[in-house]
Design an enzyme around this catalytic site. Structure first.
Site, PDB file in Angstrom:
ATOM      1  N   ASP B 389      -6.392  24.528  78.644  1.00 32.98           N
ATOM      2  CA  ASP B 389      -7.075  24.208  77.414  1.00 32.98           C
ATOM      3  C   ASP B 389      -6.171  23.220  76.685  1.00 32.98           C
ATOM      4  O   ASP B 389      -4.991  23.095  77.003  1.00 32.98           O
ATOM      5  CB  ASP B 389      -7.227  25.517  76.633  1.00 32.98           C
ATOM      6  CG  ASP B 389      -7.805  25.294  75.263  1.00 32.98           C
ATOM      7  OD1 ASP B 389      -8.731  24.487  75.160  1.00 32.98           O
ATOM      8  OD2 ASP B 389      -7.330  25.932  74.321  1.00 32.98           O
ATOM      9  N   LYS B 390      -6.709  22.490  75.748  1.00 35.59           N
ATOM     10  CA  LYS B 390      -5.837  21.555  75.041  1.00 35.59           C
ATOM     11  C   LYS B 390      -5.334  22.156  73.733  1.00 35.59           C
ATOM     12  O   LYS B 390      -4.144  22.374  73.554  1.00 35.59           O
ATOM     13  CB  LYS B 390      -6.563  20.245  74.760  1.00 35.59           C
ATOM     14  CG  LYS B 390      -5.659  19.189  74.156  1.00 35.59           C
ATOM     15  CD  LYS B 390      -6.391  17.923  73.849  1.00 35.59           C
ATOM     16  CE  LYS B 390      -7.196  18.006  72.578  1.00 35.59           C
ATOM     17  NZ  LYS B 390      -6.384  18.086  71.374  1.00 35.59           N
ATOM     18  N   GLU B 581      -8.952  23.956  58.604  1.00 37.91           N
ATOM     19  CA  GLU B 581      -9.299  24.260  57.225  1.00 37.91           C
ATOM     20  C   GLU B 581      -8.052  24.515  56.399  1.00 37.91           C
ATOM     21  O   GLU B 581      -7.913  24.010  55.296  1.00 37.91           O
ATOM     22  CB  GLU B 581     -10.206  25.502  57.175  1.00 37.91           C
ATOM     23  CG  GLU B 581     -11.608  25.232  57.641  1.00 37.91           C
ATOM     24  CD  GLU B 581     -12.559  26.349  57.234  1.00 37.91           C
ATOM     25  OE1 GLU B 581     -12.091  27.482  57.077  1.00 37.91           O
ATOM     26  OE2 GLU B 581     -13.751  26.050  57.050  1.00 37.91           O
ATOM     27  N   LYS B 647     -18.632  18.972  55.117  1.00 31.79           N
ATOM     28  CA  LYS B 647     -17.471  18.580  55.911  1.00 31.79           C
ATOM     29  C   LYS B 647     -17.873  18.753  57.362  1.00 31.79           C
ATOM     30  O   LYS B 647     -18.478  19.765  57.717  1.00 31.79           O
ATOM     31  CB  LYS B 647     -16.305  19.502  55.566  1.00 31.79           C
ATOM     32  CG  LYS B 647     -15.077  19.360  56.412  1.00 31.79           C
ATOM     33  CD  LYS B 647     -14.079  20.421  56.024  1.00 31.79           C
ATOM     34  CE  LYS B 647     -14.395  21.726  56.738  1.00 31.79           C
ATOM     35  NZ  LYS B 647     -13.418  22.777  56.477  1.00 31.79           N
ATOM     36  N   ARG B 686      -7.412  14.721  64.943  1.00 35.92           N
ATOM     37  CA  ARG B 686      -8.718  15.358  64.808  1.00 35.92           C
ATOM     38  C   ARG B 686      -9.327  14.867  63.514  1.00 35.92           C
ATOM     39  O   ARG B 686      -8.720  14.958  62.453  1.00 35.92           O
ATOM     40  CB  ARG B 686      -8.563  16.877  64.765  1.00 35.92           C
ATOM     41  CG  ARG B 686      -8.148  17.455  66.078  1.00 35.92           C
ATOM     42  CD  ARG B 686      -7.542  18.809  65.873  1.00 35.92           C
ATOM     43  NE  ARG B 686      -8.557  19.828  65.642  1.00 35.92           N
ATOM     44  CZ  ARG B 686      -9.043  20.601  66.607  1.00 35.92           C
ATOM     45  NH1 ARG B 686      -8.634  20.442  67.837  1.00 35.92           N
ATOM     46  NH2 ARG B 686      -9.927  21.533  66.331  1.00 35.92           N
ATOM     47  N   THR B 766     -11.150  20.408  77.577  1.00 32.43           N
ATOM     48  CA  THR B 766     -11.088  20.546  76.131  1.00 32.43           C
ATOM     49  C   THR B 766     -12.444  20.317  75.501  1.00 32.43           C
ATOM     50  O   THR B 766     -13.302  19.648  76.073  1.00 32.43           O
ATOM     51  CB  THR B 766     -10.053  19.584  75.535  1.00 32.43           C
ATOM     52  OG1 THR B 766     -10.124  19.660  74.131  1.00 32.43           O
ATOM     53  CG2 THR B 766     -10.310  18.153  75.970  1.00 32.43           C
ATOM     54  N   GLY B 767     -12.616  20.847  74.350  1.00 32.18           N
ATOM     55  CA  GLY B 767     -13.850  20.622  73.622  1.00 32.18           C
ATOM     56  C   GLY B 767     -13.775  19.385  72.740  1.00 32.18           C
ATOM     57  O   GLY B 767     -14.751  19.000  72.120  1.00 32.18           O
ATOM     58  N   ASP B 768     -12.620  18.759  72.699  1.00 30.15           N
ATOM     59  CA  ASP B 768     -12.430  17.598  71.829  1.00 30.15           C
ATOM     60  C   ASP B 768     -13.159  16.375  72.356  1.00 30.15           C
ATOM     61  O   ASP B 768     -13.623  16.348  73.481  1.00 30.15           O
ATOM     62  CB  ASP B 768     -10.940  17.281  71.724  1.00 30.15           C
ATOM     63  CG  ASP B 768     -10.296  18.084  70.627  1.00 30.15           C
ATOM     64  OD1 ASP B 768     -11.040  18.797  69.934  1.00 30.15           O
ATOM     65  OD2 ASP B 768      -9.071  18.009  70.488  1.00 30.15           O
ATOM     66  N   ASP B 890      -5.775  29.634  74.919  1.00 29.48           N
ATOM     67  CA  ASP B 890      -5.349  30.500  73.826  1.00 29.48           C
ATOM     68  C   ASP B 890      -6.498  31.063  73.012  1.00 29.48           C
ATOM     69  O   ASP B 890      -6.315  31.976  72.237  1.00 29.48           O
ATOM     70  CB  ASP B 890      -4.418  29.737  72.885  1.00 29.48           C
ATOM     71  CG  ASP B 890      -5.173  28.749  72.038  1.00 29.48           C
ATOM     72  OD1 ASP B 890      -6.099  28.119  72.576  1.00 29.48           O
ATOM     73  OD2 ASP B 890      -4.866  28.614  70.847  1.00 29.48           O
TER      74      ASP B 890
END
Lengths: 344, 1230
Positions: B389-390, B581, B647, B686, B766-768, B890
């Site tokens: 995972d990233k 956040e 946001k 991000r 990754t989900g990015d 994680d």
């Protein structure tokens, strides 16, 4: 106080920093490679050759005389006795000549071949308690004594217990020998020493006669083993102390041989056998032809390494030489490797 | 107990069963029935709150444990043999003796089980004895009871910081809003507080306790809105009530029916690859055993000396048939049943060492590695693919605010960036000091990560007059638009780092302090003129004070000491659901917009001026993955306007911006911001966009009605709620964008490089978004600068295009590998795939091509993948390529992947414990993976592989002696060694050395393994434990047993030796051969090794001698004693042992002298001095760099984020490597 608590908590999970837990114990990491093993091989080789020579020479100085007396061939002196069913108490004699002196002590063995004393069922077929002189095991007691391993040599047809029971005792070797030296045509008996031919521990500790005097009373209500001609308390008529379960021949027999072709010590000839002609008188009782067995007698003198056996000496010599050869090969490899260009 | 008819009892029991099974749970308060008999209690059918996780009870431990153990096939085999031995005709041992091995094995396992169960019992007892307060109608107050006495239908009071004892329906809290905060850190590691509301409408006060009597609460779970989330869940030592005075709840589920207990599954059982291979070899052993037994039974001829009991002889065939079973009993050891017990012991030892490794210990979190799966340690040494995972795995997942763009203007926060990349000590202190002077002395716990250096330009902007509302809106949005819960930091919750930090503060040098004071002074000067939000519309002059509606006074004057805010802002602790956040809220706080408190209905924000504004929260449109944004609808306290702050992901916001006619400025802002966003993404930041919308009241009213409908809807509620959110999130007005950096974890690039050198393919899932992911990929050295990047763009590719692209790629790869220059190298291709393309590639017709291509790639990066896709990828690779895979992650989104891989590694990071719970190994840092795999993995594998091979060998070598003897005892299954000694031989004399060997042997030192990652490759694929090595050692076992048997045989042949006198040297030779064989195999001797080997030999002689004296009825009485005074015994033992071991010894010598396998080389190096060795490793690495280098000399400029990482010493090393590479290139070209 709070911070103390926190600090204590912090080191709680920290592993110990010891050589053991961190796997950093001082270690010796031998790498078996040519350079290191050459001296080892040379040393081992030389040592083995030394031992080999000693063994070989010792063995060479020992003499063995082995004779078959089964009587399978018709020419054999014991041929007439070889059928034990027809011939009871058959006697035959074996003549032989010694051309040089057998130095004493000479061990007189009888030998059997193809005889599996090492079978499991045969070996366990005895009652230890009986043999250690426990009179409780001399009686019939609700099929509990004597030990069931003695089957089928446990009771006779009348449910009398057999003492000593079991296959092992039942099949005791019962040929007897007398050795005569022919001196000018006269038979002169060679004294045979039957004392101490069994293991000291067997005679003194392991096997015990019941403490009943006379011994024969202990055997009241029991029967002798089926194949025995005499009961246990009459095994040696010449020596009352050599009867019952501590009879030397019985003890020798009860110590089972490891291999199917074996010898057992019969007597010792302390003074040795001078060169000359001998006659061995055999009372032939023991049947072996039924299972293709052979019966032998052997005279041998012994050294620190036991009886004559050249095998071990040769083995040491061969392996010793092999080690030396290997060390030379290693030396070559070592040099080749060190001189090869791309070695790093 | 009153008498009840059996029928009534049965009826009652059935009713109870129905009550428990029903979805609808009708509960009645226990209060009216207090003190009555058990049979009259209304809730008697439900279980009480006592929990019992133990498997066994004291009384029935032995039968239950035995029953459990006999489920294992191996144990049944053993018992079967033991029973067989009681059948007289096939008996090979004394029957009692045959029982020993199985008894020992069962006893060992039982002791282990009992110990585990006892630990469970103790923890249960601790839990059951915890105190809690239950309302008693007699006493008219809450009385203290133990947890196990709590029953369904009780009213329970839970005070602050207490653990919730059961699943409760929250009825009342001390909070006026009926809110209760709970923390589930012990359950899932999420430290943020979660809110639970008391059931509306059941308004009770505790003083009015009579009401409790009246409520016969009928609770319908899952039906009328009292669904499970409304229940405060009890978890096994689970949630804790925080920030609430106390809460009263009604027990709905207790004990084993609580959600926590229902979710509590037992540990997972995985079987390692080595064990699967091992089982095949066990089958070979069985075949071998059968062959040997058949030979034995065919060879057997019944001998006439021992007729059967009734005097007749068995027929040969029947006798042979019996002997077959006798042989199995005799030679049973050939099937190494004790191997399984030994393997378990070895693994416990290996895990002991892994968990005790200081290098895998993380100071910061005080966490060491946790091994959850106890039986796959050796798999760590065979990993070929890592799926990572990233976020939170490669990166810290501690978000740091880096940059922002407001109204189209970029504020780069340069100092902030510098601080991030090179945390120089002085600078750190400097920042801390500012903070301390700004706020009060105590700091929020995760100070270090949330710190922000303010951008001077932006500060001036805030101070300045122009566009003030937009800037303020931006920060207000940051402060308001989130779900962060504010809690007052209590001393208990403070983390250690803070405490330490405060200590260092006190001992700070004076000079830095003075400079900091100066700095802080200048800062407060800057801050002073900032106007408050209250005066946003009409700019007020300095010094004016404004009266708030709430009666609060706010002074615009900031006192020069910097302790201005009357409220101790520093004591605030933010509990955020996501680190992003938290970072944003902290940023807002740094700029003076302090989020003071949050309740479901309001948000209080302190402005830079010190004024506090209480915004009424009208609605919160929470984040979902479809909308990719969240909004908060608030009413401004002064202007009374309805404002929507939104946001979200940039593309999710940009689409929704309002496009007012002719407003070019807005468009320009949007395009500028987009530009900045692109730039941020390239830096690996991000990004989030912040937007606002002002609603008129009418608009809000109409929407609110619709919203209420959606919330109240029974069917399709989720969809309706989402639709309503989408409806209002339109025509937004862009305020700005933020760039938050997710810093790479310590030594990640080095670790990734090392893993790659170790022959492991690293995939990042990754989900990015792709830009961010690619940049992180460069930063962590996953992608190299000269890589050919196959960027499968996230265009809507058709399947045909996909196929052709894949074919192209494959073609290129093939061309590359066919090129003779590149024989031994892997092409430098990295794949970057996006989620949608991945879906297509995973389709059945494309997946083979995809796998084929991916196999040739050095690394693969998948972005925008869903958790499900992650696990699908892992499964695909695992199944198609038959490789060992490891997944590391994680977060909860990695759980699928972690479970799909052969080994799942969880990183206990910021995102809770779900990943850790699902994992086999839990580490605290990604870098620990390096030592875990390269060192422990390699060791565990090589140790276990060698141990198993040795074990097979040992048993075969020993048992074959018996087999050879059968040729000389008429195949009667007799042994020449006493049975007790045979049993002891396996249980005592030769059992400990292999276990020690499996735990402690070290073929290569840890330094070498880390220095030369290539060494790891030896374990991959088949490794040391293969078909070949197994059969070699079996052949060796046969050879050695032949030697150990026939040398004594020829020596004693024809002599008067008796059985046990013959067996004694055999046994002794066997012992020496087996132990010396192990000595040859042991690579590193420590004092423990010497002690155990010598101990085993000593034990053998002591036990055998003692046995020979003690047992008169033992046929081998006095045998060893007799043999030991005979010189022949020693001579036979010596030569047999030497001959038996000579081939193996020579083999090792030749192997070490002639071949140059990497392991052997490494072992040679290990003997060198540490300094020489390090020198050599360096040379080797540079040499390898040259070999690996090829292809292009086009040097792509390093990615921006790489610059920010060059502080690492490891990085320096890598640069050195690159220099060598470049030099080589020049040579090659010229």
């Amino acid at each position: 106080m709070d911070s103390n608590y926190i600090e204590n908590q912090e080191v709680e999970n920290r592993p110990d920093n010891t050589a053991f837990t961190q796997q950093r114990l001082p270690a010796w990491q031998p790498i078996l490679s040519a350079g290191i093993v050459i001296p080892l091989f040379v040393l081992v080789g030389l040592a083995f050759i030394g031992i080999g020579v000693a063994l070989f020479v010792t063995s060479r100085n020992l003499h063995v005389l082995e004779m078959d007396y089964t009587g399978v061939e018709k020419t054999s002196p014991c041929f007439s006795c070889s059928d034990p069913i027809k011939q009871k108490n058959c006697k035959c004699s074996l003549s032989f000549e010694l051309d040089k002196l057998f130095e004493g002590p000479v061990f007189f063995y009888y030998g059997l071949t193809n005889y599996f004393q090492n079978q499991r069922a045969y070996g366990v077929s005895k009652d230890y308690n009986q043999l250690s002189g426990d009179l409780d095991y001399f009686t019939f007691f609700f099929s509990i004594v004597p030990d069931s391993t003695c089957k089928p040599y446990r009771y006779d047809v009348n449910n009398k217990p057999i003492v000593p029971c079991g296959s092992l005792a039942n099949s005791m070797f019962n040929d007897t020998f007398n050795l005569y030296q022919m001196k000018n045509g006269v038979k002169e008996e060679v004294p045979l020493d039957g004392k101490g031919i069994s293991w000291w521990t067997d005679y003194n500790i392991k096997y015990r006669n019941p403490s009943v005097n006379p011994l024969r009373n202990a055997f009241n209500g029991t029967v002798k083993p089926l194949y025995w001609s005499k009961p246990a308390y009459e095994l040696d008529p010449t020596d009352t102390a050599n009867n019952g379960f501590i009879n030397q021949d019985f003890l020798v027999w009860m110590r089972r041989s490891a291999l199917p072709n074996f010898r057992k010590l019969y007597r010792r000839i302390t003074d040795g056998l001078p060169a000359g002609n001998y006659s061995l008188e055999i009372s032939y009782n023991y049947p072996v032809i039924a299972f293709d067995g052979k019966k032998k007698v052997a005279f041998s003198n012994v050294s620190w390494m036991g009886g004559k056996n050249e095998f071990l000496g040769i083995a040491y010599l061969v392996i010793g030489s092999l080690c030396l050869v290997m060390s030379v090969v290693m030396l070559i490899i070592y040099h080749w490797r060190n001189s090869s260009p791309d070695a790093n | 107990m009153p008498w009840m008819s059996p029928l009534a009892r049965i009826r009652d029991a059935l009713a109870g069963q129905r009550a428990r099974d029903k979805d609808l749970r009708n509960l009645v308060s226990n209060l009216p029935y207090e003190g009555l008999d058990k049979w009259k209690q209304p809730n008697r059918h439900f279980r009480n709150n006592g929990i019992k996780t133990t498997k066994y009870s004291v009384l029935f431990f032995i039968p239950m444990n035995l029953f459990e153990q006999f489920h294992r096939l191996a144990n049944l085999y053993f018992v079967g043999l033991a029973i067989l031995n009681f059948v007289p005709v096939v008996q090979a041992f004394e029957p009692e003796v045959a029982l020993i091995p199985i008894c020992v094995i069962l006893a060992l396992t039982a002791i282990k089980d009992a110990w585990e169960d006892f630990r469970r019992y103790k923890s249960d007892k601790k839990l059951n004895r915890l105190p809690c307060f239950v309302y008693s109608s007699k006493e008219k107050c809450f009385v203290e009871k133990r947890w196990k006495d709590v029953r369904v239908g009780d009213f329970v009071k839970v005070e602050s910081n207490d653990i919730v004892p059961a699943d409760l329906l929250l009825l009342y809290t001390s909070d006026p809003n009926g809110v209760c905060h709970i923390e589930t850190a012990n359950l899932d590691g999420e430290t943020n507080l979660k809110q639970r509301r008391a059931v509306p409408g059941v308004c009770i006060t505790v003083s009015n306790t009579d009401i409790l009597l009246i409520i016969h609460a009928v609770i319908r779970t899952g039906c009328l809105g009292f669904s499970h989330p409304d229940l405060v869940l009890k978890q096994h030592l689970g949630c804790t009530v925080r920030n609430t005075g106390y809460a009263v709840g009604f027990v709905v589920y207790a004990g084993h029916e609580t959600k926590a207990m229902l979710n509590n599954n037992g540990p997972r059982y995985k079987r390692s690859r080595l064990e699967r291979r091992l089982n095949i070899d066990v089958i070979f052993c069985i075949l071998l055993l059968f062959t040997m037994c058949i030979i034995g039974s065919l060879g057997h001829v019944p001998l006439y000396l021992v007729p059967q009991t009734d005097g007749h002889l068995d027929t040969p065939s029947l006798s042979s048939f019996y002997k077959f079973f006798s042989m199995i009993i005799l030679l049973q050891v050939l099937i190494p049943i004790s191997l399984y017990v030994s393997i378990e012991l070895v693994k416990i030892g290996q895990i002991y060492f892994i968990t005790n490794d200081l290098d895998l210990y993380d100071e910061e979190t005080d966490a060491t590695i946790q091994c959850k799966a106890l039986n796959i340690t050796e798999d760590l040494g065979q990993i070929q693919y890592i799926f990572s995972d990233k976020t939170g795995t490669l990166t810290e997942n501690k978000m740091v605010f880096r940059r922002c763009s407001i109204m189209g203007r970029e504020y780069p926060h340069k100092e902030n960036g510098m601080f991030l990349c090179g945390p120089k000590r002085a600078l750190k202190m400097y920042i801390y000091k500012i903070k301390i002077l700004m706020f009060t002395k105590s700091l929020p716990p995760n100070q270090q990560e949330t710190e922000v250096i303010l951008d001077q330009k932006l500060l001036r902007q805030i101070r300045g007059t122009e566009k003030i509302d937009a800037y303020q809106d931006f920060f207000l949005a940051l402060a308001i638009c989130n779900t962060v819960v504010v809690s007052m930091a209590t001393a208990k919750r403070l983390r250690v780092s803070t405490a330490e930090f405060q200590q260092t503060n006190q001992s700070n040098p004076l000079d830095t302090l003075s400079s900091l004071v100066r700095r802080a002074g200048s800062w407060t000067r800057l801050r002073a003129p900032i106007t408050s939000e209250t005066s946003a519309n009409d700019l007020t002059t300095q010094g004016q004070s404004v009266n708030q509606t709430g009666g609060q006074t706010c002074s615009l004057h900031v006192p020069p000491q910097g302790t201005a805010p009357a409220v101790p802002a520093g004591k605030l602790c933010y509990e955020a659901e996501s680190p992003d956040e938290a970072a944003l809220v902290h940023t807002a706080k740094a700029y003076g917009f302090v989020l003071m408190s949050r309740t479901p209905d309001s948000v209080t924000v302190q402005l830079p001026s010190g004024a506090q504004l209480r915004f009424e929260v009208l609605d919160t449109l929470s984040f979902d993955s479809n909308r990719k944004r969240m909004s908060v609808l608030v009413r401004h306290p002064i202007s009374k306007q309805c404002i929507l702050y939104t946001k979200g992901a940039d593309y999710a916001i940009m689409e929704l911006l309002e496009t007012p006619y002719g407003e070019k400025q807005q468009k320009a802002i949007a395009s500028d911001t987009q530009q900045h966003l692109d730039c941020y993404a390239k830096e690996g930041l991000r990004t989030l966009c912040i937007a606002k919308k002002v609603l008129c009241d009418g608009e809000y009213e109409s929407w609110a009605v619709q919203r209420q409908h959606a919330l109240a809807a029974m069917d399709n509620r989720e969809q309706l709620i989402m639709d309503s959110a989408v409806q209002i999130e339109t025509n937004l007005c862009l305020l700005g964008a933020t760039g938050v950096e997710d810093r790479l974890q310590d030594s990640v690039p080095d670790t990734v490089m090392t893993l790659r050198e170790a022959g492991i393919q690293v995939w990042v899932l990754t989900g990015d978004k792709p830009e961010t992911a690619v940049n992180i990929g460069y930063a962590c050295r996953l992608l190299e600068q000269d890589d050919l990047l196959y960027l499968d763009h996230f265009l809507l590719l058709s399947q045909v295009t996909c196929t052709s692209i894949l074919d192209c790629g494959l073609e290129e790869v093939r061309r590359y590998s066919e090129d003779p220059r590149n024989v031994d190298t892997t092409p430098d291709i990295s794949l970057v795939i996006d989620g949608r393309t991945l879906t297509m590639l995973m389709s059945p017709d494309l997946r083979d091509r995809f796998v084929d291509l991916a196999r040739h790639c050095r690394s693969v990066l998948c972005c925008r993948v869903t958790p499900l896709q992650k696990s699908e990828v892992v499964k695909l690779i695992r199944e198609k390529l038959k490789v060992m895979t490891l997944a590391v992650g994680d977060g909860a989104n990695d759980v699928n992947m972690i479970q799909a891989a052969d080994i799942g590694v969880g990183i206990s990071g910021q995102e809770g414990m779900q990943a850790v719970m699902a994992s086999d190994f839990a580490i605290s840092r990604f870098k620990h993976l390096k030592k875990l795999l390269l060192v422990h993995g390699h060791w565990c594998y090589s140790r276990l592989a060698n141990m198993i091979i040795y074990f097979f060998y040992k048993n075969a070598a020993n048992v074959n002696l018996l087999f050879w003897y059968q040729f000389f005892c008429g195949f009667t299954a007799n042994a020449m060694i006493d049975h007790w000694l045979m049993i002891f031989f396996n249980l005592l004399f030769t059992s400990v050395p292999p276990i020690m060997f499996g735990i402690m042997d070290k073929d290569v030192s840890a330094e070498m393994l880390l220095g030369l990652p290539e060494l790891y490759r030896t374990g991959q694929g088949k490794g040391e434990y293969s078909f070949f090595t197994f059969w070699i050692s079996m052949l060796d076992a046969f050879y050695q047993s032949l030697v150990a048997f026939f040398i004594p045989y020829f020596t004693y042949r024809g002599s008067d030796i008796d059985i046990y006198a013959f067996g004694t040297p055999l046994n002794t030779i066997s012992l020496f051969t087996i132990l010396l064989h192990l000595s040859i195999e042991i690579k590193a001797w420590t004092i423990v090794h010497v002690f155990i080997i010598l101990g085993s030999v000593t034990l053998y002689f002591i036990v055998t001698l003692a046995y020979g004296v003690r047992y008169l009825n033992y046929s081998g009485y006095w045998t060893l004693q007799a043999q030991m005074v005979d010189p022949m015994f020693y001579l036979v033992c010596l030569i047999s042992t030497v001959i038996a071991l000579l081939p193996r010894y020579l083999f090792h010598v030749l192997k070490n002298s002639i071949t140059c396998s990497p392991i052997v080389e490494a072992r040679h190096l290990d003997t060198l001095e540490p300094s020489t060795r390090d020198q050599w490793i360096k040379e080797w690495r540079s040499f390898r760099g040259r070999v690996q280098d090829k292809t292009s000399d086009v040097s792509v400029p390093p990615s921006p984020s790489l610059e920010s990482l060059d502080d690492d010493s490891i990085m320096d090393d890598e640069f050195a490597l690159n220099v060598i590479t470049a030099n080589h290139h020049k040579k090659a070209n010229s």
